[in-house]
Design an enzyme around this catalytic site. Structure first.
Site, short mmCIF file in Angstrom:
data_model
loop_
_atom_site.label_atom_id
_atom_site.label_comp_id
_atom_site.label_asym_id
_atom_site.label_seq_id
_atom_site.Cartn_x
_atom_site.Cartn_y
_atom_site.Cartn_z
N TYR A 292 4.19 -2.78 -12.83
CA TYR A 292 2.96 -3.06 -13.57
C TYR A 292 3.00 -2.50 -14.98
CZ TYR A 292 1.83 -4.03 -8.76
OH TYR A 292 1.88 -4.51 -7.49
N CYS B 139 -5.91 -0.73 -31.81
CA CYS B 139 -7.27 -0.45 -32.25
C CYS B 139 -8.25 -0.54 -31.10
CB CYS B 139 -7.65 -1.36 -33.41
SG CYS B 139 -6.66 -0.95 -34.86
N GLY C 118 0.83 -1.19 0.00
CA GLY C 118 0.00 0.00 0.00
C GLY C 118 0.86 1.25 0.00
N PRO D 238 6.21 -4.71 -0.41
CA PRO D 238 6.16 -3.62 -1.38
C PRO D 238 6.45 -4.11 -2.80
CG PRO D 238 8.18 -3.49 -0.10
CD PRO D 238 7.39 -4.65 0.46
N GLY D 239 5.70 -3.58 -3.74
CA GLY D 239 5.98 -3.85 -5.15
C GLY D 239 6.33 -2.52 -5.79
N TYR E 64 -6.66 1.48 -15.06
CA TYR E 64 -6.88 2.06 -13.74
C TYR E 64 -7.12 3.56 -13.79
CZ TYR E 64 -4.31 -2.11 -12.05
OH TYR E 64 -3.86 -3.37 -11.77
C1 LIG Z 1 -0.03 -6.56 -5.46
C2 LIG Z 1 0.26 -6.98 -4.09
C3 LIG Z 1 1.25 -6.32 -3.34
C4 LIG Z 1 2.03 -5.14 -3.87
O1 LIG Z 1 1.30 -3.98 -4.01
P1 LIG Z 1 2.04 -2.62 -4.45
O2 LIG Z 1 0.98 -1.63 -4.52
O3 LIG Z 1 2.70 -2.87 -5.76
O4 LIG Z 1 3.09 -2.33 -3.42
C5 LIG Z 1 1.52 -6.82 -2.09
N1 LIG Z 1 0.86 -7.87 -1.58
C6 LIG Z 1 -0.11 -8.51 -2.26
C7 LIG Z 1 -0.79 -9.68 -1.65
C8 LIG Z 1 -0.43 -8.09 -3.54
O5 LIG Z 1 -1.41 -8.72 -4.21
#
Ligand SMILES: *Cc1c(COP(=O)(O)O)cnc(C)c1O
Length: 410
Positions: free
Chosen positions: A365, A337, A227, A269-270, A311
């Site tokens: 992403y 298209c 988050g 974190p992603g 999104y």
């Molecule tokens: C996608 C996801 C994340 C990463 O979310 P970010 O917004 O990219 O930090 C972490 N945990 C779970 C379970 C997810 O599905």
């Protein structure tokens, strides 16, 4: 991305040069930004036993995974394939949290066979898990606290209508299944959504976790998901990671005292680690004046970066070929298209056919959500590491489109 002596650079490398060397469209990432972001989280939570599990759905290139492994991260995998990619990149199975949603018990079993940490997201699977592995294999349970972290509704996962996790109001039911099957619950997990704008909202979810945790005596960790929000444009509210670190550290440590044992605090974190580390470079194919706007048509689209269309996400766009050109208003669109608009009414330095545009925050992403719609090929990926630009994924070719098609005479 930085403007140095009139040239746009990423970690010191000239982006226009990269576009001509590796072709267009092109994803470019840099490890320096990933490391900076990683260290920031580490530092903010230095007062607890922190484990970071990189959410590899954000960007699952092997080179990125290896780099995060080197930094000391574990992995959050949402599919068995992601877990397998993690193992290939060198993560040990015990460092990989397997957090699938809505999968069959067969896939959970595969995760157990690989030795992953299993995160269970519904009562049905919990019962099957208990029947098969009760008393032998531990697990983690994903709770849904029904607290929306705020921000974009498309990426919230904690609200009442969400399909993710087991409701905190069902903790009694979880307890019954756990007890009946002698399941060892070693972790509790939440992932409320994609954006923590306000640490007090997040701390409310934490309190619900601490309440629930009292019912599970075998815990080793509490996983607060992700988050962490990054800025996509100037003035965006972002997660104040240092403030969150201070507040959650204090609360977590006092909880551990009360619980009677020091637990690990996990995050997944992603976006926070990789979003700002990437740009997508695209070429301008055409400029088209209509009655409504001036369209800039580029050699990319929703097939390469779908976040703006999927999104309604804002990605900043910069004309890196003409940094000093007069600013004009454009609408940047893809070549697919479909109505694949990267951005309406963007003020860009004058754009000419042939210019290269950089789309920012493309490290998360971006490629991982790309596809071959319109039979378009996916871009190459380049990683800037230690002053060198390394090709980490080749541009696709026509053979890639045909690879799994079976040629029949008809
Ligand atoms: C996608 C996801 C994340 C990463 O979310 P970010 O917004 O990219 O930090 C972490 N945990 C779970 C379970 C997810 O599905």
């Amino acid at each position: 991305m930085e403007l140095l002596n009139g040239r746009y650079t990423l970690d010191g490398m000239d982006l226009l040069n990269l576009a001509s060397e590796f072709g267009s469209p092109l994803y470019v990432y840099d490890t320096a930004t990933i490391e900076r972001q990683y260290r920031r989280v580490e530092k903010a939570f230095q007062g607890v036993n922190l484990k970071l599990k990189y959410a590899c759905k954000a960007n699952s290139n092997q080179a990125i995974l290896k780099f995060l492994n080197k930094l000391g991260a574990g992995l959050d995998a949402v599919s068995i394939e992601e877990a397998e990619l993690g193992l290939k990149a060198g993560f040990s199975a015990s460092e990989i949290l397997f957090t699938p949603n809505g999968v069959s018990f067969e896939e959970i079993k595969k995760g157990v066979e690989l030795g992953l940490v299993i995160n269970i997201d519904n009562i049905s699977i919990l019962e099957q898990f208990g029947n098969e592995y009760g008393g032998t294999v531990p697990c983690c349970i994903r709770l849904n606290p029904h607290i929306a972290a705020g921000g974009n509704q498309h990426i919230q996962t904690g609200h009442i209508d969400s399909k993710f996790g087991i409701s905190v109001h069902q903790v009694r039911h979880i307890e019954r299944v756990v007890k009946s099957c002698s399941i060892r619950v070693e972790g509790l997990h939440i992932h409320t959504g994609s954006e923590i704008l306000d640490s007090s909202v997040f701390l409310r979810a934490a309190e619900l976790m601490f309440d629930a945790a009292q019912q599970f005596p075998d815990l080793k960790f509490i996983d607060f998901g992700s988050g962490f929000k990054v800025a996509y444009k100037e003035g965006d509210v972002t997660t104040d990671i240092e403030e969150l670190g201070n507040e959650l550290t204090e609360r977590f440590n006092s909880f551990c005292k009360q619980y009677g044992r020091e637990l690990e605090l996990w995050f997944e974190p992603g976006k926070f680690l990789v979003s700002e580390a990437g740009v997508l470079l695209v070429h301008v194919n055409i400029i088209k004046q209509t009655m409504a706007t001036v369209f800039v048509g580029v050699d990319s689209g929703q097939n390469h970066l779908i976040r703006p269309m999927f999104y309604d996400a804002y990605h900043e766009i910069v004309n890196i070929t003409n940094p000093t050109g007069k600013q004009r208003i454009y609408t940047v669109v893809g070549y697919i298209c479909e109505t694949d608009t990267f951005g309406w009414d963007r003020k860009l330095n004058e754009v000419r056919e042939g210019d290269v545009l950089a789309i920012k925050n493309a490290g998360a992403y971006g490629f991982s959500m790309s596809n071959n719609y319109n039979s378009r090929l996916r871009p190459a990926e380049v990683l800037i590491h230690d002053g060198r630009a390394l090709l980490i994924r080749k541009r696709e070719s026509l053979e890639d489109l045909l690879r799994n098609q079976v040629n029949i005479d008809i």
